[in-house]
Design an enzyme around this catalytic site. Structure first.
Site, mmCIF file in Angstrom:
data_model
loop_
_atom_site.group_PDB
_atom_site.id
_atom_site.type_symbol
_atom_site.label_atom_id
_atom_site.label_comp_id
_atom_site.label_asym_id
_atom_site.label_seq_id
_atom_site.Cartn_x
_atom_site.Cartn_y
_atom_site.Cartn_z
ATOM 1 N N ASP A 105 -24.083 -31.319 75.324
ATOM 2 C CA ASP A 105 -24.864 -31.640 74.144
ATOM 3 C C ASP A 105 -25.302 -33.094 74.280
ATOM 4 O OD1 ASP A 105 -26.139 -31.573 71.775
ATOM 5 O OD2 ASP A 105 -24.356 -31.325 70.533
ATOM 6 N N SER A 106 -26.473 -33.410 73.723
ATOM 7 C CA SER A 106 -27.084 -34.712 73.975
ATOM 8 C C SER A 106 -26.405 -35.849 73.241
ATOM 9 C CB SER A 106 -28.542 -34.661 73.547
ATOM 10 O OG SER A 106 -28.604 -34.509 72.135
ATOM 11 N N GLY A 133 -26.971 -36.221 69.951
ATOM 12 C CA GLY A 133 -27.767 -36.441 68.745
ATOM 13 C C GLY A 133 -26.933 -36.240 67.489
ATOM 14 N N PHE A 134 -26.172 -35.163 67.475
ATOM 15 C CA PHE A 134 -25.352 -34.855 66.304
ATOM 16 C C PHE A 134 -24.368 -35.990 66.023
ATOM 17 C CE2 PHE A 134 -21.623 -33.025 64.219
ATOM 18 C CZ PHE A 134 -22.213 -32.392 63.144
ATOM 19 N N ASP A 166 -32.297 -35.002 69.959
ATOM 20 C CA ASP A 166 -33.057 -34.611 68.774
ATOM 21 C C ASP A 166 -32.621 -35.424 67.564
ATOM 22 O OD1 ASP A 166 -30.559 -33.447 68.654
ATOM 23 O OD2 ASP A 166 -31.243 -31.605 67.699
ATOM 24 N N GLN A 178 -35.285 -27.106 65.248
ATOM 25 C CA GLN A 178 -34.735 -27.636 64.004
ATOM 26 C C GLN A 178 -35.545 -27.075 62.826
ATOM 27 O OE1 GLN A 178 -32.063 -29.284 63.500
ATOM 28 N NE2 GLN A 178 -31.498 -30.253 65.449
ATOM 29 N N ASP A 206 -21.051 -22.135 70.511
ATOM 30 C CA ASP A 206 -19.959 -23.064 70.770
ATOM 31 C C ASP A 206 -19.435 -23.538 69.433
ATOM 32 O OD1 ASP A 206 -22.223 -25.045 70.176
ATOM 33 O OD2 ASP A 206 -20.455 -26.324 70.293
ATOM 34 N N CYS A 236 -4.761 -8.413 70.410
ATOM 35 C CA CYS A 236 -5.156 -9.497 71.308
ATOM 36 C C CYS A 236 -4.337 -9.449 72.600
ATOM 37 C CB CYS A 236 -4.964 -10.850 70.611
ATOM 38 S SG CYS A 236 -5.438 -12.264 71.631
ATOM 39 N N CYS A 264 -4.171 -12.011 74.813
ATOM 40 C CA CYS A 264 -3.957 -13.361 75.357
ATOM 41 C C CYS A 264 -2.486 -13.580 75.678
ATOM 42 C CB CYS A 264 -4.468 -14.426 74.386
ATOM 43 S SG CYS A 264 -3.303 -14.906 73.096
ATOM 44 N N CYS A 316 -0.215 -13.921 72.538
ATOM 45 C CA CYS A 316 0.104 -12.694 71.796
ATOM 46 C C CYS A 316 0.950 -11.721 72.608
ATOM 47 C CB CYS A 316 -1.187 -12.016 71.330
ATOM 48 S SG CYS A 316 -2.044 -12.975 70.069
ATOM 49 N N HIS A 363 -4.827 -18.944 72.083
ATOM 50 C CA HIS A 363 -5.133 -17.684 71.392
ATOM 51 C C HIS A 363 -6.508 -17.733 70.730
ATOM 52 C CE1 HIS A 363 -5.092 -14.368 68.549
ATOM 53 N NE2 HIS A 363 -5.426 -15.249 67.636
HETATM 54 ZN ZN LIG Z 1 -3.865 -13.823 71.177
#
Ligand SMILES: [Zn+2]
Length: 408
Positions: free
Chosen positions: A91-92, A94-95, A145, A221, A299, A337, A339, A342, A368
């Protein structure tokens, strides 16, 4: 060509596709874990590989300030530096820059701001940000931006959107200029880019590693104003043949119906045969709703930030693992799940780790939560491919919303 985007199939507006990058293919829809400072907090790149994470994020603003984009370049670029050999998007910043309320001044050329780390004076322009992102060497880089608060009025939103489009044109010009570099010579000291430059053109460097192929994504935007979103989409698509598109300025305080309405508008304006990346959106229900509206990439810092705070995503809504009723619960966080948290640890153990302030708790819950979103998008993709997406997504949303979300 280093970049390609192939639609496998669609279901309504939802799309299953493959995004080819120089560091591998991303099967979409996909969630990208956020590694702002070149680390997905508490997770090793091997953890990310094991959970089938495909592409990750880093942040140009943060890495420019620390450790410095020039240093990252000297050390071989972001992939080498953080030991992630898959696709990366930066990401640039900007945010971040526009979030420095009181610390920055904006003009048509760029933004003056003070570092949140040491108060030092800095200036970002579209050109300097391209040089930073070039130094970092991610596969996909975002334009610089003008970011505004979520519920800005139409006048402010128009000004920021139109300026962002002017800045896009400047980003692209600098991006092209920097692209004319020859393969690196191995000489690490030669002509480092002046990324902190005040906007003057810096010398074009030779890279200490093969010059990375990069795709520059524009950002649509326009706040919550449908006409502005439509105008921005049209202006951007007519300004160039972009390899993909960011959708910015959503999930920043507006209502869910407003966000979904903007996605419907943008879906109509953007070309079908390019990836769409909805920036900063990452709650499970938002992902499913946005895939239904034609978004491919996501993201969000939520899975790791919430994981460190003791909140887990589950198929039945969010769970705060500190809750007293989990004290003797032998079951997994989420029985669906797969993962490593879990499949190995009980709710009672996770609660114990958080109550006792043990560092493993932060790691297991972050793992997780990221896995949960990565797997959710893999499941959505499978449903699009087998034609069951509409029914699957409705069922999934109904189950997720069926239990009141406990306050973290
Ligand atoms: Zn999990």
């Amino acid at each position: 060509m280093s970049f390609d985007f192939t639609l496998d199939t669609t279901s309504g507006a939802a799309r299953a596709a493959r995004f080819d990058t120089p560091h591998g293919v991303v099967e979409t829809p996909a969630f990208m874990a956020v590694g702002t400072l070149a680390t997905v907090k508490a997770l090793d790149p091997r953890d990310l590989r094991a959970m089938h994470a495909q592409m990750i994020l880093a942040n140009a603003y943060h890495l420019h300030l620390r450790p410095g984009d020039e240093l990252v370049r000297e050390l071989g670029g972001l992939h080498e530096f953080m030991q992630w050999d898959g696709p990366i998007l930066t990401d640039s910043g900007g945010f971040q820059v526009f979030s420095l309320e009181g610390l920055r001044t904006i003009d048509e050329d760029g933004v003056d701001f003070r570092s949140h780390l040491d108060g030092s004076k800095r200036r970002f322009t579209p050109e300097s940000v391209m040089r930073i992102e070039r130094n970092l060497g991610a596969d996909v880089i975002m334009q610089f931006d003008h970011v505004i608060p979520g519920q800005s009025n139409e006048t402010d939103a128009r000004e920021a959107s139109e300026r962002s489009i002017r800045w896009l044109i400047r980003c692209e010009a600098e991006f092209r200029r920097l692209g004319n570099v020859e393969r690196g010579t191995g000489n690490r000291s030669s002509e480092l880019l002046a990324a902190t430059s005040d906007g003057q053109l810096a010398s074009v460097p030779s890279f200490p590693f093969p010059v990375p192929a990069q795709a520059l994504f524009p950002i649509v935007q326009g706040g919550i104003h449908a006409n502005l979103r439509r105008e921005a989409g049209r202006a951007i698509t007519s300004s160039g043949d972009w390899l993909g598109y960011g959708i910015g300025g959503l999930s920043v305080g507006e209502s869910k119906p407003d966000m979904y309405a903007m996605l419907d508008v943008v879906h109509e304006e953007l070309p079908q045969d390019r990836p769409r990346y909805l920036m900063g959106v990452g709650f499970p229900e938002d992902l499913v709703e946005s895939v239904r509206r034609g978004v491919d990439l996501f993201d969000c810092v939520a899975p790791t930030r919430m994981g460190r705070n003791g909140t887990a995503f589950t198929s039945d809504g969010r769970v705060n693992v500190r809750r007293a009723e989990l004290r003797a619960d032998p079951g997994p966080l989420d029985e669906t799940c797969e993962c490593t948290t879990c499949t190995r640890f009980s709710r009672a153990y996770l609660r114990h780790l958080f109550v006792a302030d043990e560092i493993l708790g932060l790691r297991l819950l972050s793992l997780h939560n990221v896995h949960f979103l990565v797997a959710l998008m893999r499941r959505a993709r499978a449903a699009i491919l087998d034609g069951s997406f509409d029914a699957w997504s409705r069922d999934w949303l109904a189950r997720y919303h069926s239990r009141p979300t406990p306050v973290p």
